[in-house]
Design a protein around this motif. Sequence first.
Motif, PDB file in Angstrom:
ATOM      1  N   VAL A 262      92.315   1.381  25.136  1.00  0.00           N
ATOM      2  CA  VAL A 262      90.951   1.272  25.678  1.00  0.00           C
ATOM      3  C   VAL A 262      89.909   1.937  24.780  1.00  0.00           C
ATOM      4  CG1 VAL A 262      91.794   1.086  28.048  1.00  0.00           C
ATOM      5  CG2 VAL A 262      91.156   3.332  27.139  1.00  0.00           C
TER       6      VAL A 262
ATOM      7  N   CYS B 118     100.377  -1.928  26.768  1.00  0.00           N
ATOM      8  CA  CYS B 118      99.203  -1.266  26.179  1.00  0.00           C
ATOM      9  C   CYS B 118      99.246  -1.350  24.662  1.00  0.00           C
ATOM     10  CB  CYS B 118      99.141   0.197  26.609  1.00  0.00           C
ATOM     11  SG  CYS B 118      98.719   0.470  28.343  1.00  0.00           S
TER      12      CYS B 118
ATOM     13  N   TRP C 286      97.667   4.130  26.576  1.00  0.00           N
ATOM     14  CA  TRP C 286      96.474   3.612  27.246  1.00  0.00           C
ATOM     15  C   TRP C 286      95.211   3.966  26.459  1.00  0.00           C
ATOM     16  CZ3 TRP C 286      95.188   0.265  30.927  1.00  0.00           C
ATOM     17  CH2 TRP C 286      93.923   0.335  31.493  1.00  0.00           C
TER      18      TRP C 286
ATOM     19  N   GLY D 255      92.462  -3.147  32.274  1.00  0.00           N
ATOM     20  CA  GLY D 255      91.901  -2.503  31.096  1.00  0.00           C
ATOM     21  C   GLY D 255      90.539  -3.056  30.727  1.00  0.00           C
TER      22      GLY D 255
END
Length: 226
Positions: free
Chosen positions: A21, A207, A17, A140
């Motif tokens: 991000v 992801c 993740w 996200g």
Amino acid sequence: MSADLFARLKEAAHPHWQAYVEHDFVRRLAAGRLPNAAFRFYLAQDYLFLIQFARAQALAVYKGRTLAEMRASKSALAAILDVELGLHVRLAAEWGLTPADLESAPEHAATVAYTRFVLDAGMAGDLLDLRVALAPCVLGYAEIAARIALEVRARPGHPQGAWVEDYAGEAYQAVAEAARAELGRLAEGALSPPRLRQLERLFAKACDLEAGFWQMALDAAAKDEP
């Protein structure tokens, strides 16, 4: 746990993740240092992604267990076909891309990888599998935009300011919250440990593919540099 499945998935896939991000694409965009060529390439690929996202919502209608789920997916499908694609065309026009440019752009391998992964997850699994595969995208973008919005607003005339505001705005944040709540509803009841691990792997892979989508744009821009 099922009431906030998204938080559990993020925790289990933390390094995946974070790599998504906080990707260099996101950091450069926030700082106003993203090459124009990278964003332009991203816009064309994101248009192609939206077309596949519409197909995923159509699949979600089929996978719905209740009329309420089917109607919700139908509304999401209509929003993409009747609103979001048009908004994307207008944004792309500000970057010198015509509708013909968008429609004729070849799908990059990273675009194919993520979109077909999502569709395969939905075809092979149930509605929860499909929503988990889409969660890094839907949720996200909301998290990224909310986090970088202040930094972007502090730079008047930021080239991607309108894009950030779209995802940081109340309308999209509400979409993301509804998606998060839907994950919880779909996971109601005790998920068996094997089922939870399967969803965690699905989320982590999604992801990774989202991070690959960012990297695709940076790589394309680097190839254009003299």
